[in-house]
Design a protein around this motif. Structure first.
Motif, PDB file in Angstrom:
ATOM      1  N   ILE A  57      -8.518   6.846   0.511  1.00 27.81           N
ATOM      2  CA  ILE A  57      -8.346   5.402   0.644  1.00 27.81           C
ATOM      3  C   ILE A  57      -9.646   4.784   1.134  1.00 27.81           C
ATOM      4  N   VAL A  76       0.839  -1.211   0.000  1.00 29.12           N
ATOM      5  CA  VAL A  76       0.000   0.000   0.000  1.00 29.12           C
ATOM      6  C   VAL A  76       0.867   1.251   0.000  1.00 29.12           C
ATOM      7  N   ILE A  85      -8.442  -0.832  -1.110  1.00 24.19           N
ATOM      8  CA  ILE A  85      -7.860  -2.081  -0.646  1.00 24.19           C
ATOM      9  C   ILE A  85      -8.996  -3.059  -0.375  1.00 24.19           C
ATOM     10  N   ILE A 126      -6.685   5.096  -3.644  1.00 29.06           N
ATOM     11  CA  ILE A 126      -6.347   3.709  -3.319  1.00 29.06           C
ATOM     12  C   ILE A 126      -7.568   2.998  -2.745  1.00 29.06           C
TER      13      ILE A 126
END
Length: 233
Positions: A75, A37, A51, A49
């Motif tokens: 994120i 990351v 995840i 980003i």
């Protein structure tokens, strides 16, 4: 016009043979997923980003894996599915279908991705907007055998064989509709390129990075520690 990293880290890592999910194992004292990351967080080419993690792991990932990273980019943590395809699709569904946005789908267990490869993939796709996507590949060094029932069936020419890596880079607006068409059959496909190919599209390639290895087995973990110790990654 954004470049979005979609990091897939929802697997159980059974081949690692540990009670800890492989993406959470440490390399040189740092969780593997955190290392992956952080490379995208530092990348000047990435705007956002996502995840994808195992269901129920959100608080653990926030408190134990990502706690030392100061994020400067948006994120999001997304629950994964029962296979890689479903996990990727869960991540893709959180994106807006902007015609110019690019998604880079990357294995959380590839913690040595280099900025130059990220840049080359994005540059290729931006300069070739009619293409659907591009993936990094490296030449296969070994002679490959196709084997059935312990018998060699065929030896394909090594000159035509390449190993696929990640990140696999696609225009969101072109990739998402394909996922929607096969959302009940995503377990059939081992990567995004194979899914796209099944619909008759041509996926372009760039030469990848020999050090962009996937940490899958205990032996890979040893190799990763060595690469870090020797300053090769």
């Amino acid at each position: 016009m954004k470049n979005i990293a979609l990091i897939v880290a929802a697997g159980s890592g059974n081949r690692m043979g540990t009670n800890i999910k492989k993406q959470y194992l440490k390399l040189a004292g740092q969780p593997m997923l955190a290392r992956t990351v952080l490379l995208f967080e530092k990348s000047k080419n990435i705007d956002e980003i996502i995840i994808v993690i195992p269901q129920g792991d959100e608080q653990f990932v926030k408190k134990e894996i990502l706690k030392d990273i100061t994020f400067t980019k948006p994120i999001r943590l997304v629950d994964g599915g029962s296979n890689r395809g479903e996990s990727v699709y869960n991540g893709l569904k959180t994106l807006q279908n902007n015609g110019k946005d690019i998604v880079l789908i990357h294995d959380g267990a590839r913690p040595f991705i280099h900025e130059s490869l990220i840049e080359r993939l994005i540059k290729f796709l931006r300069e070739n907007p009619k293409e659907i996507g591009v993936i990094p590949v490296i030449k296969v060094k070994d002679t490959i055998k196709i084997v059935k029932e312990d018998t060699v069936i065929k030896t394909p020419p090594r000159t035509d064989l390449y190993a696929a890596q990640t990140p696999q880079c696609f225009y969101v607006s072109k990739l998402l509709p394909i996922f929607k068409k096969v959302e009940k059959e995503l377990n059939r496909f081992t990567d995004e390129s194979s899914l796209v190919e099944a619909f008759g599209y041509k996926v372009k390639t760039v030469i990848g990075d020999e050090f962009n290895i996937k940490i899958t087995t205990p032996q890979d973990l040893i190799i990763g520690e060595f690469l870090l110790k020797e300053g090769l990654v």
